[in-house]
Write a protein that holds these residues in place. Structure first.
Motif, PDB file in Angstrom:
ATOM      1  N   LEU A  54      36.872  42.618  25.942  1.00 49.21           N
ATOM      2  CA  LEU A  54      35.620  42.461  26.678  1.00 49.21           C
ATOM      3  C   LEU A  54      35.809  41.504  27.857  1.00 49.21           C
ATOM      4  CD1 LEU A  54      32.515  42.906  26.868  1.00 49.21           C
ATOM      5  CD2 LEU A  54      32.286  40.841  25.494  1.00 49.21           C
ATOM      6  N   VAL A  55      36.393  40.341  27.558  1.00 48.17           N
ATOM      7  CA  VAL A  55      36.564  39.340  28.622  1.00 48.17           C
ATOM      8  C   VAL A  55      37.452  39.890  29.736  1.00 48.17           C
ATOM      9  CG1 VAL A  55      37.505  37.069  29.159  1.00 48.17           C
ATOM     10  CG2 VAL A  55      36.180  37.389  27.094  1.00 48.17           C
ATOM     11  N   ALA A  56      38.556  40.542  29.345  1.00 47.74           N
ATOM     12  CA  ALA A  56      39.478  41.058  30.352  1.00 47.74           C
ATOM     13  C   ALA A  56      38.786  42.094  31.237  1.00 47.74           C
ATOM     14  CB  ALA A  56      40.707  41.656  29.681  1.00 47.74           C
ATOM     15  N   THR A  57      37.978  42.948  30.618  1.00 48.64           N
ATOM     16  CA  THR A  57      37.288  43.962  31.413  1.00 48.64           C
ATOM     17  C   THR A  57      36.300  43.320  32.375  1.00 48.64           C
ATOM     18  OG1 THR A  57      37.449  45.345  29.455  1.00 48.64           O
ATOM     19  CG2 THR A  57      36.033  46.143  31.220  1.00 48.64           C
ATOM     20  N   VAL A  58      35.540  42.353  31.864  1.00 48.91           N
ATOM     21  CA  VAL A  58      34.572  41.665  32.723  1.00 48.91           C
ATOM     22  C   VAL A  58      35.292  40.999  33.901  1.00 48.91           C
ATOM     23  CG1 VAL A  58      32.993  39.696  32.816  1.00 48.91           C
ATOM     24  CG2 VAL A  58      32.830  41.331  30.939  1.00 48.91           C
ATOM     25  N   VAL A  59      36.421  40.359  33.604  1.00 47.47           N
ATOM     26  CA  VAL A  59      37.150  39.656  34.666  1.00 47.47           C
ATOM     27  C   VAL A  59      37.639  40.647  35.724  1.00 47.47           C
ATOM     28  CG1 VAL A  59      39.314  38.438  35.161  1.00 47.47           C
ATOM     29  CG2 VAL A  59      37.804  37.620  33.360  1.00 47.47           C
ATOM     30  N   LEU A  60      38.102  41.822  35.287  1.00 47.44           N
ATOM     31  CA  LEU A  60      38.597  42.782  36.270  1.00 47.44           C
ATOM     32  C   LEU A  60      37.467  43.348  37.121  1.00 47.44           C
ATOM     33  CD1 LEU A  60      41.436  44.648  34.395  1.00 47.44           C
ATOM     34  CD2 LEU A  60      41.599  43.104  36.321  1.00 47.44           C
ATOM     35  N   VAL A  61      36.322  43.597  36.491  1.00 47.60           N
ATOM     36  CA  VAL A  61      35.178  44.106  37.257  1.00 47.60           C
ATOM     37  C   VAL A  61      34.759  43.079  38.307  1.00 47.60           C
ATOM     38  CG1 VAL A  61      32.750  44.762  37.127  1.00 47.60           C
ATOM     39  CG2 VAL A  61      34.357  45.621  35.420  1.00 47.60           C
ATOM     40  N   ILE A  62      34.664  41.829  37.868  1.00 43.21           N
ATOM     41  CA  ILE A  62      34.200  40.796  38.796  1.00 43.21           C
ATOM     42  C   ILE A  62      35.276  40.496  39.839  1.00 43.21           C
ATOM     43  CG2 ILE A  62      34.922  38.736  37.524  1.00 43.21           C
ATOM     44  CD1 ILE A  62      31.474  39.166  39.015  1.00 43.21           C
ATOM     45  N   HIS A  63      36.518  40.734  39.487  1.00 45.10           N
ATOM     46  CA  HIS A  63      37.591  40.557  40.478  1.00 45.10           C
ATOM     47  C   HIS A  63      37.427  41.575  41.604  1.00 45.10           C
ATOM     48  CE1 HIS A  63      41.393  39.781  42.311  1.00 45.10           C
ATOM     49  NE2 HIS A  63      41.913  40.939  41.978  1.00 45.10           N
ATOM     50  N   TYR A  64      37.141  42.814  41.195  1.00 44.38           N
ATOM     51  CA  TYR A  64      36.889  43.839  42.218  1.00 44.38           C
ATOM     52  C   TYR A  64      35.710  43.411  43.095  1.00 44.38           C
ATOM     53  CZ  TYR A  64      35.778  48.169  44.533  1.00 44.38           C
ATOM     54  OH  TYR A  64      35.518  49.106  45.506  1.00 44.38           O
ATOM     55  N   LEU A  65      34.643  42.954  42.429  1.00 43.64           N
ATOM     56  CA  LEU A  65      33.448  42.574  43.187  1.00 43.64           C
ATOM     57  C   LEU A  65      33.720  41.370  44.086  1.00 43.64           C
ATOM     58  CD1 LEU A  65      30.677  43.084  40.509  1.00 43.64           C
ATOM     59  CD2 LEU A  65      31.057  44.403  42.595  1.00 43.64           C
ATOM     60  N   GLU A  66      34.588  40.479  43.651  1.00 40.28           N
ATOM     61  CA  GLU A  66      34.865  39.311  44.495  1.00 40.28           C
ATOM     62  C   GLU A  66      35.581  39.734  45.781  1.00 40.28           C
ATOM     63  OE1 GLU A  66      36.224  35.742  42.679  1.00 40.28           O
ATOM     64  OE2 GLU A  66      36.121  34.710  44.596  1.00 40.28           O
ATOM     65  N   ILE A  67      36.548  40.638  45.642  1.00 45.47           N
ATOM     66  CA  ILE A  67      37.218  41.108  46.859  1.00 45.47           C
ATOM     67  C   ILE A  67      36.207  41.855  47.740  1.00 45.47           C
ATOM     68  CG2 ILE A  67      39.096  42.510  47.763  1.00 45.47           C
ATOM     69  CD1 ILE A  67      40.581  42.039  45.193  1.00 45.47           C
ATOM     70  N   TYR A  68      35.360  42.634  47.082  1.00 47.11           N
ATOM     71  CA  TYR A  68      34.299  43.348  47.799  1.00 47.11           C
ATOM     72  C   TYR A  68      33.419  42.366  48.568  1.00 47.11           C
ATOM     73  CZ  TYR A  68      30.687  46.888  48.449  1.00 47.11           C
ATOM     74  OH  TYR A  68      29.790  47.772  48.988  1.00 47.11           O
ATOM     75  N   TRP A  69      33.126  41.267  47.893  1.00 48.04           N
ATOM     76  CA  TRP A  69      32.252  40.222  48.452  1.00 48.04           C
ATOM     77  C   TRP A  69      32.929  39.501  49.621  1.00 48.04           C
ATOM     78  CZ3 TRP A  69      33.137  34.786  47.822  1.00 48.04           C
ATOM     79  CH2 TRP A  69      32.026  33.950  48.021  1.00 48.04           C
ATOM     80  N   ILE A  70      34.272  39.402  49.567  1.00 45.66           N
ATOM     81  CA  ILE A  70      34.994  38.782  50.675  1.00 45.66           C
ATOM     82  C   ILE A  70      35.048  39.745  51.870  1.00 45.66           C
ATOM     83  CG2 ILE A  70      37.257  37.920  51.427  1.00 45.66           C
ATOM     84  CD1 ILE A  70      37.753  37.133  48.470  1.00 45.66           C
ATOM     85  N   VAL A  71      35.303  41.034  51.547  1.00 46.02           N
ATOM     86  CA  VAL A  71      35.597  41.990  52.614  1.00 46.02           C
ATOM     87  C   VAL A  71      34.333  42.536  53.272  1.00 46.02           C
ATOM     88  CG1 VAL A  71      36.544  44.289  53.050  1.00 46.02           C
ATOM     89  CG2 VAL A  71      37.823  42.657  51.652  1.00 46.02           C
ATOM     90  N   MET A  72      33.384  43.014  52.465  1.00 44.15           N
ATOM     91  CA  MET A  72      32.313  43.846  53.002  1.00 44.15           C
ATOM     92  C   MET A  72      31.375  43.169  53.992  1.00 44.15           C
ATOM     93  SD  MET A  72      32.720  46.905  52.358  1.00 44.15           S
ATOM     94  CE  MET A  72      33.698  47.970  51.325  1.00 44.15           C
ATOM     95  N   PRO A  73      31.048  41.887  53.828  1.00 43.66           N
ATOM     96  CA  PRO A  73      30.154  41.296  54.828  1.00 43.66           C
ATOM     97  C   PRO A  73      30.727  41.398  56.241  1.00 43.66           C
ATOM     98  CG  PRO A  73      30.249  39.884  52.914  1.00 43.66           C
ATOM     99  CD  PRO A  73      31.295  40.944  52.719  1.00 43.66           C
TER     100      PRO A  73
END
Lengths: 475, 401
Positions: B324-343
């Motif tokens: 569970l933790v590993a999956t959550v971390v990977l999802v949020i990792h994707y979102l963090e890169i998204y958050w850096i790039v997309m703005p």
């Protein structure tokens, strides 16, 4: 035959030692009569301590005007020395807590020693914030104590966070050191023949019996303290870096400061441990425990952390250019070419260049060279704090207010005097407490591994690693 | 001695497994759909592509870093699972072709690549010695040449050790790793500057290279954990990789969760505190238009949740918890890169957080290829580095309460 030579793991304890001989080697230092050279060394350390007391006495009598502080350099040697000593005080807890969590057995040779150094270095560091206020009789105002004036320290200030961070670090380091000492104090209590020693070691051994139950509790406590100490090792120097980095001063305000300060602190701390270790092991004949293999490992850590500091310097320089901010660019050029360029190049040579010599195995296993570099590194780290503190303040936003900072004799005497505090405490430690964690070093002997006993005959057979003959290449 | 551990499992990944083909198939479909996406919306395609590309490349880079550290510290804790990161590293030289779309899309991604924009911008003009298309391409070539070479070399050395049983190879591994570590540190930091930081070409942070390293490393441990459980699920290495080895991976994930929080928070706090407009603008853009929800999510799911869950020793080896933790971390990792790039993409039209189907197709496309390459190599040799001098000690590890 192989193209490359396989290098097996070296034994952690050299010589033909067993449990009894190790105990004797370490405890003899504490139990035998005081040697004369020790008195001579102590006297010298006390002389420096006296210098410190005079310097501080004069400071309190006359006020902080006796220091070289001026406008615009309102921070000088006091903060430099504070950061320098706190940085040195990082190695001990790193060795004992972080290396413990990483199961690095080689730490057992030096952890006690390094922790003692840590505690004394932090005491020296704490002197400076303690004495730097003009009205020393209200120094307790640094703590948030409820008072009738409704007056509080500024919670937004990293200087206050520093008070909490350093005092917590000191408390936990001291506890951790003491918990680790308990089994060894009991050993000393049992070995001592005179009443005074028996009583005083016995008092602090807390009735340790060495029973299974005592060890079980002890190991739990040690683990928990290691877990608590680990974030503290990182937090202390992080907060110290915040003292500078939360400001808007060019050269101070840069985001890489926290990890960069931590790396620098470990760098200087390991250097100090090496300086002390190389001398102490020679005098006390501990070369079997604190071996050249330990020295080599520590040199590698110095090389790694020195390179991390070099990495941070590069990032700062690159981003100062990349940012396009005039003031950032100017301060970095001024550091390298301005009035303090001499300090800058000392820093660069000592911190970035000198540890690179340890890429060569010959140099990192050479005792003399290591001793030399360990001192060079700490000179370099002192100058790093000097460069950061002074250059950024002396050449601030307004060129009309620029000025050149020089310390006074009282700055120098106070700093030199802290060595008196440090060595007085350190010599006392060497004389009265076991400088090696006896119980822990025994656990890394091959005799302590149950795998090395034949189950039927109960005979001890040291583990021998057989290097297999390589097969012909089949890839 | 009578204690020699014996391995009862089959040590090779089933040769008849169709997994690589399936993954390549998924990748091909994802890439074809993404190409359609390119014709629908150029900008969206390149930005989505960059997010996924950074996601997978970061994992491969962290893999090689971990392998190098393992060699240089003569560690034994991870010998059993070392073949997994080695295999990720072995394919970087092939993976390098996926930087080409980033180079082709430079004009869509990077404002500084437009000469006319640089000409009128004093700040960009001053950095044009670094931020210009030619040097950008040269840097990418240098990065991938270095990463590809070292990743391949260490994989090859490990296979050689397995086949020949020559322990001397460990010396070679260390000789390669030691100088490669500082080179990796610099190249990863500059790759972070190039791919992510220069999306907002006015913004700068000395910590950014370390920050890119920290996010990649935390997610790397999550991948390791999921990979080990995936093998167990397939009935592979179930008696070989045991509780103590999984515990170590859990502890690493915990440690790097804290490391991530330390780096990310320090960067944020220092910029927030000094409140200089040229620095705070980056966070300002990422705390509005819907992006603030990701920012709060980072705090909760990237730090607080894994930290609190994994704090307890027993939970660091429990399968369900770790997955569970590993999956959550990977999802949020994707979102963090998204958050850096997309703005950076929406800086002009400012319509904020807006997920696109191309985000998913590029992720599936690159992910399919990335893991297809992995399993394709993984099944060629043993799943663990057999004959490694540290293997016996690693197998002997026991878990203590």
């Amino acid at each position: 035959m192989s193209k490359y030579e396989y290098i097996p793991e070296p034994a952690l304890v050299k010589g033909n030692h067993d449990f009894a001989s190790l105990t004797k080697l370490v405890t003899d230092v504490n139990l035998r009569p005081t040697p004369k050279p020790w008195y001579a060394a102590m006297l010298l350390a006390n002389a420096f301590l006296g210098v410190f007391l005079i310097a501080v006495g004069y400071l309190i009598w006359e006020g902080t005007g006796v220091w070289g502080l001026m406008n615009p350099v309102g921070w000088g040697w006091a903060i430099i020395n504070f950061v320098w000593w706190v940085g040195i005080g990082h190695a001990g807890t790193l060795i004992s807590a972080i290396l413990f969590l990483f199961r690095q057995d080689w730490r057992t040779a030096i952890n006690r020693f390094a922790e003692a150094m840590t505690i004394f270095a932090v005491i020296c560091a704490l002197m400076f914030p303690g004495i730097h206020v003009g009205r020393i009789w209200v120094i307790y105002w640094v703590f948030p104590i409820p008072n009738q004036m409704g007056m509080w320290p500024n919670f937004n200030s990293p200087l206050l966070w520093d008070v909490f961070a350093v005092s917590t670090y000191f408390t936990v380091s001291l506890l951790f050191w003491y918990v680790g000492l308990i089994p060894d104090l009991a050993t000393l209590r049992d070995k001592a023949t005179d009443k005074i020693r028996k009583f005083s070691y016995g008092l602090f051994a807390l009735g340790w019996t060495g029973s299974n139950r005592a060890w079980w509790n002890y190991e739990k406590a040690y683990m928990i303290l290691a877990g608590l100490a680990t974030p503290l090792v990182l937090s202390v120097h992080t907060i110290v870096s915040f003292d500078f980095a939360v400001s808007m001063i060019p050269g101070w305000h840069t985001t890489i400061f926290p990890p960069y300060f931590v790396a620098g602190a470990i760098f200087s701390g390991f250097a100090m441990v090496l300086t002390l270790m190389i001398v102490a092991r020679k005098i006390y004949g501990m070369e079997d425990i604190m071996t050249n293999d330990h020295m080599e490992k520590m040199n590698i850590i110095i090389m790694v952390t020195g390179s991390m500091v070099g990495f941070a310097y590069m990032m700062e320089f690159f981003i100062a250019w990349y940012s396009g901010v005039e003031y950032e660019k100017a301060i970095f050029i001024l550091r390298a070419t301005g009035p303090y360029a001499w300090a800058y190049w000392i820093m660069m040579t000592c911190n970035v260049l000198s540890p690179q010599f340890f890429w060569f195995k010959k140099l990192r296993t050479s005792v003399g060279f290591t001793f030399f570099i360990s001192i060079v590194v700490n000179i370099g780290m002192w100058f790093e704090r000097f460069v950061i503190t002074v250059t950024s303040l002396a050449n601030d936003y307004l060129p009309s207010s620029w000025d050149y900072y020089s310390p006074t004799i009282w700055d120098v005497l106070t700093y030199v005097g802290t060595f008196g505090i440090f060595f007085t405490l350190f010599l006392a430690f060497l004389r009265f407490l076991p400088m090696v964690a006896i119980a822990e070093i025994k656990a890394v002997l091959p005799q302590a591994d149950p795998h090395n006993y034949d189950e039927e005959t109960q005979e001890f057979h040291p583990h021998v690693v057989e290097v297999p003959q390589p097969k012909a290449e089949t890839v | 001695m009578s204690h020699k551990p014996t391995i009862t499992d089959n040590l090779t990944f089933p040769a008849d497994s169709k997994l690589p083909q399936i993954l390549f198939g998924v990748g091909a479909v994802g890439i074809i759909l993404s190409v359609i996406g390119y014709f629908v919306n150029h900008d969206q395609f390149f930005f989505s592509y960059l997010v996924s590309f950074t996601f997978f490349t970061g994992i491969a880079l962290a893999s090689v870093f971990m392998v190098m550290f393992h060699h240089i510290t003569k560690s034994k804790w991870g010998t059993l699972v070392r073949r997994i990161p080695e295999t990720f590293g072995a394919n970087i030289w092939i993976w390098a072709i996926f930087i080409i779309p980033v180079i082709l899309g430079m004009h869509n991604l990077y404002h500084w690549s437009h000469e006319e924009a640089v000409a009128t911008d004093k700040i960009l003009k001053a950095k044009s010695a670094f931020l210009n298309p030619t040097f950008f391409i040269i840097r990418q070539v240098i990065y991938f040449a270095l990463w590809g070479f070292v990743g391949r070399k260490l994989y090859k050395a490990s296979v050689e050790l397995e086949k020949t049983g020559d322990w001397g190879v460990t010396t070679l591994m260390r000789k390669v790793s030691a100088p490669a570590i500082p080179l990796f540190a610099l190249s990863i930091a500059f790759a972070g500057f190039d791919w992510l930081m220069s999306l907002d070409p006015h913004w700068f942070s000395t910590m950014f290279g370390v920050y890119f390293f920290a996010i990649s490393f935390q997610s790397f441990w999550a991948v390791m954990i999921l990979m080990v459980f995936f093998l167990h699920q397939k009935g592979l290495l179930t008696n070989t990789i045991g509780q103590p080895h999984i515990y170590d991976l859990g502890a690493w994930l915990f440690a790097f969760t804290i490391f991530y929080a330390y780096i990310a928070f320090s960067q944020f706090l220092l910029i927030y505190y000094a409140n200089l407009p040229e620095e705070t603008l980056w966070f300002y853009d990422r705390l509005e238009g819907g992006f603030q929800y990701i920012a709060y999510g980072l705090l909760i799911f990237r730090f607080a949740f894994p930290f609190l869950v994994l704090l307890n020793r027993e939970r660091k080896h429990q399968k369900k918890v770790l997955m569970l933790v590993a999956t959550v971390v990977l999802v949020i990792h994707y979102l963090e890169i998204y958050w850096i790039v997309m703005p950076a993409m929406h800086s002009e039209d400012a319509h904020g957080l807006d997920f696109s189907w191309i985000d998913i197709t590029t992720f599936l496309g690159l992910g399919g290829i990335f893991f297809g390459l992995f399993f394709n190599t993984f099944k060629k040799n043993s799943m663990i580095p057999e004959n490694d001098p540290k293997l016996e000690e690693c197998l002997e590890k026991t878990y203590h309460q």
